[in-house]
Scaffold this motif. Sequence first.
Motif: not given
Length: 275
Positions: A231-235, A247-252, A267-271
């Motif tokens: 979430a903090n990466a410079t992209v 990440l979310l798909e793997h977790q689910l 992860v959903m909040n970050l999205m």
Amino acid sequence: MIEPSTEEFSAENAPPLTTEQALANLQSPDTSLRYYAAWWLGKFRVKSSEAVDALIAALEDEDDRTELGGYPLRRNAARALGKLGNAKAVPGLIQCLECSDFYVREAAAQSLEMLRADSAVSALLQLLDGGAAAAVQVPGRPHLTQPYEAVIKALGAIGATEAIPLIQPFLEHPVPRVQCAAARAMYQLTQDPMYGERLVKMLDNSTLQLRRVTIGDLGAIGYMASSDAIANATVENSFKLFALKGLLEHQLKQDFDAPLCDNAIKVMNLMDSLL
């Protein structure tokens, strides 16, 4: 002249086709029509048996050759077959790993990864012969002797634990993208977080393209501990969202039929914060 490693088209600028036209064009004497038809069938996920059979046949094409000996139609056919998800393509793709065209071998490895083709492991391992010491740039060409990045990622995705001792030395390869591929595969094969953290550190690299690749690798392996770093990466946010979705798909998948865990909610909040 240097051949490109990828051939992509803009769907917005491409001429409209129907499935019937695309299949007919694959038999055309005009190699440009055949080349585009193979791309189109993959792009639009045409999964009919006729499309799969035609693309498999195109893997052996001898007519579409470049001045440097490349096989453009074979490349596009190999890429398309990975997107169509039909295991019938696996034998032909394995055969492509022996092609003289580097980019055909690369496309075949990428599609075998997508198809999770267990039967391809032996052929993929052969491309790692000589180890990291043999993984040098071909004189006058923009690529290494083999498509190591694609091969290593395929072995990791397939779950080929027998490849661990062959992949591990590539963690120290001088090409950062190969290092990333090795870290990605080693995490998939061992679940050791030290390899996930190696990828997280790569997000500090000064090269934007490498940061984009790395963030995609983190999403692909589902390394949940990297969510804040992603979430903090410079992209661009689009790359962050795609990785977080991974990440979310793997977790689910891990928590199927269970209430949403704290990690998934985070992860959903970050999205949401990136939208």
